[in-house]
Design a protein around this motif. Structure first.
Motif, PDB file in Angstrom:
ATOM      1  N   MET A  66      -7.516 -16.218 -53.695  1.00 13.94           N
ATOM      2  CA  MET A  66      -7.076 -16.121 -55.081  1.00 13.94           C
ATOM      3  C   MET A  66      -6.245 -17.358 -55.441  1.00 13.94           C
ATOM      4  SD  MET A  66      -8.370 -13.353 -56.362  1.00 13.94           S
ATOM      5  CE  MET A  66      -9.783 -13.682 -55.293  1.00 13.94           C
ATOM      6  N   LEU A  67      -6.341 -17.767 -56.689  1.00 14.67           N
ATOM      7  CA  LEU A  67      -5.585 -18.926 -57.170  1.00 14.67           C
ATOM      8  C   LEU A  67      -4.127 -18.537 -57.358  1.00 14.67           C
ATOM      9  CD1 LEU A  67      -5.558 -21.839 -58.303  1.00 14.67           C
ATOM     10  CD2 LEU A  67      -6.021 -20.839 -60.558  1.00 14.67           C
ATOM     11  N   LEU A  68      -3.220 -19.263 -56.707  1.00 14.28           N
ATOM     12  CA  LEU A  68      -1.795 -18.958 -56.792  1.00 14.28           C
ATOM     13  C   LEU A  68      -1.019 -19.969 -57.630  1.00 14.28           C
ATOM     14  CD1 LEU A  68      -0.919 -17.802 -53.162  1.00 14.28           C
ATOM     15  CD2 LEU A  68      -1.807 -16.470 -55.082  1.00 14.28           C
ATOM     16  N   ARG A  69      -1.494 -21.204 -57.677  1.00 14.33           N
ATOM     17  CA  ARG A  69      -0.773 -22.218 -58.454  1.00 14.33           C
ATOM     18  C   ARG A  69      -1.754 -23.253 -59.014  1.00 14.33           C
ATOM     19  NH1 ARG A  69       4.642 -24.855 -56.154  1.00 14.33           N
ATOM     20  NH2 ARG A  69       5.393 -22.847 -56.957  1.00 14.33           N
ATOM     21  N   GLU A  70      -1.450 -23.699 -60.222  1.00 15.79           N
ATOM     22  CA  GLU A  70      -2.211 -24.758 -60.883  1.00 15.79           C
ATOM     23  C   GLU A  70      -1.221 -25.786 -61.412  1.00 15.79           C
ATOM     24  OE1 GLU A  70      -5.238 -25.293 -64.739  1.00 15.79           O
ATOM     25  OE2 GLU A  70      -4.456 -23.313 -64.199  1.00 15.79           O
ATOM     26  N   ILE A  71      -1.387 -27.026 -61.000  1.00 14.93           N
ATOM     27  CA  ILE A  71      -0.501 -28.092 -61.457  1.00 14.93           C
ATOM     28  C   ILE A  71      -1.273 -29.005 -62.396  1.00 14.93           C
ATOM     29  CG2 ILE A  71       0.951 -30.034 -60.781  1.00 14.93           C
ATOM     30  CD1 ILE A  71       1.428 -28.705 -58.127  1.00 14.93           C
ATOM     31  N   LEU A 109       1.589 -23.766 -63.406  1.00 12.81           N
ATOM     32  CA  LEU A 109       1.361 -22.343 -63.638  1.00 12.81           C
ATOM     33  C   LEU A 109       1.242 -21.625 -62.304  1.00 12.81           C
ATOM     34  CD1 LEU A 109      -1.284 -22.822 -66.440  1.00 12.81           C
ATOM     35  CD2 LEU A 109       0.904 -21.667 -66.772  1.00 12.81           C
ATOM     36  N   ASP A 110       2.019 -20.543 -62.132  1.00  9.56           N
ATOM     37  CA  ASP A 110       1.945 -19.708 -60.944  1.00  9.56           C
ATOM     38  C   ASP A 110       1.330 -18.367 -61.304  1.00  9.56           C
ATOM     39  OD1 ASP A 110       3.091 -21.388 -58.923  1.00  9.56           O
ATOM     40  OD2 ASP A 110       5.032 -21.110 -59.895  1.00  9.56           O
ATOM     41  N   TYR A 111       0.331 -17.941 -60.517  1.00  6.94           N
ATOM     42  CA  TYR A 111      -0.399 -16.704 -60.774  1.00  6.94           C
ATOM     43  C   TYR A 111      -0.157 -15.716 -59.632  1.00  6.94           C
ATOM     44  CZ  TYR A 111      -2.969 -19.976 -63.788  1.00  6.94           C
ATOM     45  OH  TYR A 111      -3.315 -20.931 -64.711  1.00  6.94           O
ATOM     46  N   SER A 112       0.054 -14.445 -59.996  1.00  6.82           N
ATOM     47  CA  SER A 112       0.266 -13.426 -58.966  1.00  6.82           C
ATOM     48  C   SER A 112      -0.071 -12.046 -59.537  1.00  6.82           C
ATOM     49  CB  SER A 112       1.715 -13.457 -58.452  1.00  6.82           C
ATOM     50  OG  SER A 112       2.637 -13.259 -59.522  1.00  6.82           O
ATOM     51  N   ASP A 113       0.141 -11.018 -58.720  1.00  2.00           N
ATOM     52  CA  ASP A 113      -0.128  -9.629 -59.113  1.00  2.00           C
ATOM     53  C   ASP A 113      -1.569  -9.470 -59.594  1.00  2.00           C
ATOM     54  OD1 ASP A 113       0.202  -6.936 -59.631  1.00  2.00           O
ATOM     55  OD2 ASP A 113       1.258  -7.240 -61.528  1.00  2.00           O
ATOM     56  N   TYR A 114      -2.507  -9.856 -58.740  1.00  2.00           N
ATOM     57  CA  TYR A 114      -3.924  -9.741 -59.097  1.00  2.00           C
ATOM     58  C   TYR A 114      -4.361  -8.279 -59.092  1.00  2.00           C
ATOM     59  CZ  TYR A 114      -5.086 -14.700 -59.165  1.00  2.00           C
ATOM     60  OH  TYR A 114      -5.175 -16.027 -59.512  1.00  2.00           O
ATOM     61  N   ARG A 115      -5.063  -7.892 -60.162  1.00  6.25           N
ATOM     62  CA  ARG A 115      -5.630  -6.549 -60.277  1.00  6.25           C
ATOM     63  C   ARG A 115      -7.027  -6.654 -60.867  1.00  6.25           C
ATOM     64  NH1 ARG A 115      -0.865  -3.607 -63.734  1.00  6.25           N
ATOM     65  NH2 ARG A 115       0.888  -4.866 -62.962  1.00  6.25           N
ATOM     66  N   LYS A 116      -7.767  -5.553 -60.780  1.00  6.37           N
ATOM     67  CA  LYS A 116      -9.115  -5.537 -61.325  1.00  6.37           C
ATOM     68  C   LYS A 116      -9.078  -5.303 -62.831  1.00  6.37           C
ATOM     69  CE  LYS A 116     -12.373  -6.266 -58.281  1.00  6.37           C
ATOM     70  NZ  LYS A 116     -13.335  -5.211 -57.908  1.00  6.37           N
ATOM     71  N   SER A 175       7.830 -26.486 -66.705  1.00  4.13           N
ATOM     72  CA  SER A 175       7.566 -27.885 -67.006  1.00  4.13           C
ATOM     73  C   SER A 175       8.867 -28.666 -66.938  1.00  4.13           C
ATOM     74  CB  SER A 175       6.943 -28.028 -68.398  1.00  4.13           C
ATOM     75  OG  SER A 175       7.863 -27.622 -69.396  1.00  4.13           O
ATOM     76  N   ALA A 176       8.741 -29.974 -66.977  1.00  7.78           N
ATOM     77  CA  ALA A 176       9.924 -30.832 -66.905  1.00  7.78           C
ATOM     78  C   ALA A 176      10.823 -30.627 -68.122  1.00  7.78           C
ATOM     79  CB  ALA A 176       9.507 -32.290 -66.797  1.00  7.78           C
ATOM     80  N   LYS A 177      10.215 -30.275 -69.259  1.00  6.77           N
ATOM     81  CA  LYS A 177      10.995 -30.105 -70.489  1.00  6.77           C
ATOM     82  C   LYS A 177      11.837 -28.831 -70.476  1.00  6.77           C
ATOM     83  CE  LYS A 177       7.720 -32.633 -73.385  1.00  6.77           C
ATOM     84  NZ  LYS A 177       6.798 -32.555 -74.549  1.00  6.77           N
ATOM     85  N   LYS A 178      11.392 -27.823 -69.728  1.00  5.14           N
ATOM     86  CA  LYS A 178      12.114 -26.565 -69.560  1.00  5.14           C
ATOM     87  C   LYS A 178      12.106 -25.657 -70.795  1.00  5.14           C
ATOM     88  CE  LYS A 178      13.307 -27.259 -65.288  1.00  5.14           C
ATOM     89  NZ  LYS A 178      12.642 -26.482 -64.228  1.00  5.14           N
TER      90      LYS A 178
END
Length: 220
Positions: free
Chosen positions: A161-166, A172-179, A193-196
Motif C-alpha cells: 500500500m502507498l504510505l507516502r507521496e512526495i 502526503l501521508d496515507y494510512s488507515d486503508y479500508r475497502k 509543506s514548507a509553507k505550513k
C-alpha cells in the motif's frame, strides 16, 4: 575487458531496478483492487472531516468524476460552502482575502486516475531507488519521472500500500486503508509543506464509489 564488464553490470543493474519498480507498482495495483476495478472507477465521493492547524475542524465532502471533474465542499457555520473545484472548463478556488470563490484561468485539474494507472502510456519513467523506513515500516521507494517533474512514492514492503507521496511542494501521508467497494483506499490523509499554512489532516468516515451525481453538482 574490466571496463566492458563494469558497463554490462551497471546496465543490468539499471534494468533490474526498472523491472523492480514496475513490479512494485503492479503489486500495488493488484493488491489494492486490481487494474480492471480501478479502470471501472468513474466517480468517488469522500466524506469526513478536515483539521486545519490545531483547532480548526470542518466537515468535508469531495466529489470527483472522470475525467477530471472535482468539487470540495466544507460545512462552515452549518452551511455547505464550495472552496475549490473544476467543472470541466473552468477552475475555481476560494480567495480567503475576499472570502469569495474566484475563477482561476491557470487552474490545472489533476487526472482522475492516479499516476500508477497506465504510467508507461502516460510517458512516465519508473525508477526503484531503494528501501527506507517510515516509522517502523520498511518501504520500497519508487520515483516516477516525467520531463522535469519527479514524484517519490513509498510503498509498504509487506502490503504494497502507498504510505507516502512526495511532490514538489507537498508531502502526503496515507494510512488507515479500508475497502470501498472492491478497492482499498486510505481513510486518513495528512498533507504537509514548507509553507505550513496549507497543512491539514483529513479523516474520512465514508467513501462511495461509482455514485451517480446530479448533473449540476460540479457547477459553481
Amino acid at each position: 575487458m574490466k571496463k566492458l564488464l563494469l558497463v554490462f553490470v551497471l546496465a543490468c543493474s539499471n534494468f533490474s531496478f526498472a523491472q523492480t519498480a514496475k513490479e512494485i507498482i503492479d503489486k500495488n495495483i493488484e493488491l489494492s483492487g486490481g487494474l480492471t476495478n480501478w479502470k471501472l472507477l468513474n466517480s468517488v465521493l469522500l466524506q469526513g472531516k478536515v483539521i486545519l492547524g490545531i483547532k480548526d475542524e470542518y466537515p468535508i465532502k469531495i466529489y470527483q468524476q472522470r475525467p477530471n471533474l472535482t468539487k470540495t465542499v466544507l460545512t462552515i457555520n452549518n452551511k455547505e460552502t464550495a472552496i475549490e473545484g473544476y467543472d470541466g472548463v473552468k477552475g475555481y478556488a476560494m480567495n480567503y482575502a475576499t472570502n469569495k470563490l474566484q475563477e482561476y484561468a491557470d487552474y490545472k485539474p489533476e487526472s482522475f486516475d492516479n499516476d500508477f494507472i497506465d504510467w508507461e502510456n502516460k510517458g512516465f519513467e519508473a525508477k526503484y531507488v531503494g528501501k527506507e523506513k517510515l516509522g517502523n515500516i520498511y518501504c520500497y521507494k519508487v520515483e516516477l519521472i516525467k520531463n522535469v517533474n519527479k514524484n517519490i512514492y513509498y510503498f509498504d514492503s509487506k502490503t504494497y500500500m502507498l504510505l507516502r507521496e512526495i511532490k514538489k511542494d507537498e508531502t502526503l501521508d496515507y494510512s488507515d486503508y479500508r475497502k470501498a467497494g472492491n478497492l482499498a483506499m486510505p481513510f486518513r490523509i495528512e498533507s504537509s509543506s514548507a509553507k505550513k499554512d496549507g497543512d491539514y489532516v483529513m479523516l474520512l468516515n465514508k467513501i462511495e464509489i461509482n455514485k451517480v451525481f446530479p448533473a449540476n453538482i460540479f457547477k459553481f
